[in-house]
Design a protein around this motif. Sequence first.
Motif, PDB file in Angstrom:
ATOM      1  N   SER A 138       0.754  -1.209   0.112  1.00 11.88           N
ATOM      2  CA  SER A 138       0.220  -0.027  -0.070  1.00 11.88           C
ATOM      3  C   SER A 138       0.860   1.176   0.141  1.00 11.88           C
ATOM      4  N   LEU A 141       2.631   1.708  -3.455  1.00 12.87           N
ATOM      5  CA  LEU A 141       1.669   2.166  -4.271  1.00 12.87           C
ATOM      6  C   LEU A 141       1.223   3.363  -4.083  1.00 12.87           C
ATOM      7  N   LEU A 142       1.197   4.246  -2.980  1.00 17.66           N
ATOM      8  CA  LEU A 142       1.024   5.517  -2.912  1.00 17.66           C
ATOM      9  C   LEU A 142       2.164   6.507  -3.398  1.00 17.66           C
ATOM     10  N   TYR A 143       3.194   5.739  -3.112  1.00 16.50           N
ATOM     11  CA  TYR A 143       4.624   6.354  -3.492  1.00 16.50           C
ATOM     12  C   TYR A 143       4.753   6.480  -5.084  1.00 16.50           C
ATOM     13  N   LEU A 144       4.168   5.359  -5.859  1.00 16.76           N
ATOM     14  CA  LEU A 144       4.308   5.387  -7.200  1.00 16.76           C
ATOM     15  C   LEU A 144       3.481   6.411  -7.799  1.00 16.76           C
ATOM     16  N   ASP A 145       2.274   6.429  -7.080  1.00 14.83           N
ATOM     17  CA  ASP A 145       1.225   7.512  -7.671  1.00 14.83           C
ATOM     18  C   ASP A 145       1.791   8.902  -7.527  1.00 14.83           C
ATOM     19  N   LEU A 146       2.178   9.068  -6.307  1.00 12.83           N
ATOM     20  CA  LEU A 146       3.017  10.495  -6.257  1.00 12.83           C
ATOM     21  C   LEU A 146       4.046  10.856  -6.949  1.00 12.83           C
ATOM     22  N   GLU A 158       4.636   9.978  -9.991  1.00 12.75           N
ATOM     23  CA  GLU A 158       4.289  10.416 -11.230  1.00 12.75           C
ATOM     24  C   GLU A 158       3.759  12.077 -11.218  1.00 12.75           C
ATOM     25  N   ILE A 159       3.234  12.415 -10.316  1.00 17.07           N
ATOM     26  CA  ILE A 159       2.507  13.765  -9.992  1.00 17.07           C
ATOM     27  C   ILE A 159       3.610  14.716  -9.607  1.00 17.07           C
ATOM     28  N   LEU A 179      -3.178  13.791  -4.817  1.00 17.47           N
ATOM     29  CA  LEU A 179      -3.521  12.709  -5.616  1.00 17.47           C
ATOM     30  C   LEU A 179      -5.191  12.563  -5.874  1.00 17.47           C
ATOM     31  N   PHE A 185      -7.368  11.144  -4.208  1.00 18.99           N
ATOM     32  CA  PHE A 185      -7.756   9.472  -3.987  1.00 18.99           C
ATOM     33  C   PHE A 185      -9.370   9.492  -3.489  1.00 18.99           C
TER      34      PHE A 185
END
Length: 264
Positions: free
Chosen positions: A135, A138-143, A145-146, A201, A203
């Motif tokens: 978890s 995945l948050l790290y990967l989402d951030l 990108e942005i 994000l 979310f």
Amino acid sequence: MLFKWVDHDRLTRVEQLQNIIFDMGIATAEQLMAITGMQYDNLRYHIHKIQKSGRDMLRVYYLPAKFGVRKRGAYTLGPDSIRLVCQMRNAPETAKVITSAMMMHHIGTNDILLRAKKHSELNRLNIDWTGEKLSTELLYLDLLEIDPEEANRPGFKRQLRPDAKLTVGSAEFFIEFDNDTENPRRIEEKYRRYIELHEKLNFTSPILWVAPNEKRYNVLKTNWQSLLNGSFQHQNNKPTSIFAIAGDETKFYPIRKKSVTNSN
């Protein structure tokens, strides 16, 4: 993600069990039996195989003894098993051995998982559970990108580590189990991190905070609302938090409606 390891067709039973314990952090025999469907003797056999397969493959911690109740153990992976699991997943070896100090927190979190599993079975709903390590990743990967600079800021992954992410039917939740051990300052820091990350994000998953008793439930809920009405009152894009006492959180999960048949 957790349930894909149960009866995984390319892994041995021992490898399946290692991956399951990795995602659950620390788990009792009863919790592992509920997830895997294994009987106690079969589970003990495969636990023994993990223990004997290397120098530091599995560690056993013991729950506080209760009068009239036999001593219960909880299992977590040692560094050699963690390394093997990361290799199976082609993942970086960033996970660390979980200490006994975190045992009761993980067991409480896993109890949320088991109640969600029972709810999903009763209502014939799909369920998925992503543990703390994945978890966070995945948050790290989402951030990343942005906002790569923010994602790579020292300490990001330590500051916000959801206990899990749960999917029941069409609903998703970030899971946070509060065992009434963290001080208010630590809780407020986690609140702030969720709010700040949500602004980036956006979310859609609500954060489900599960407390051990009504007193702690009221403290968590009140402090969250105070923070929203204080420091973040002018922020338009805020995450949704919902609060429950342990055992009552299933009321937020979807219920499969029974089909109505005509008697004509």
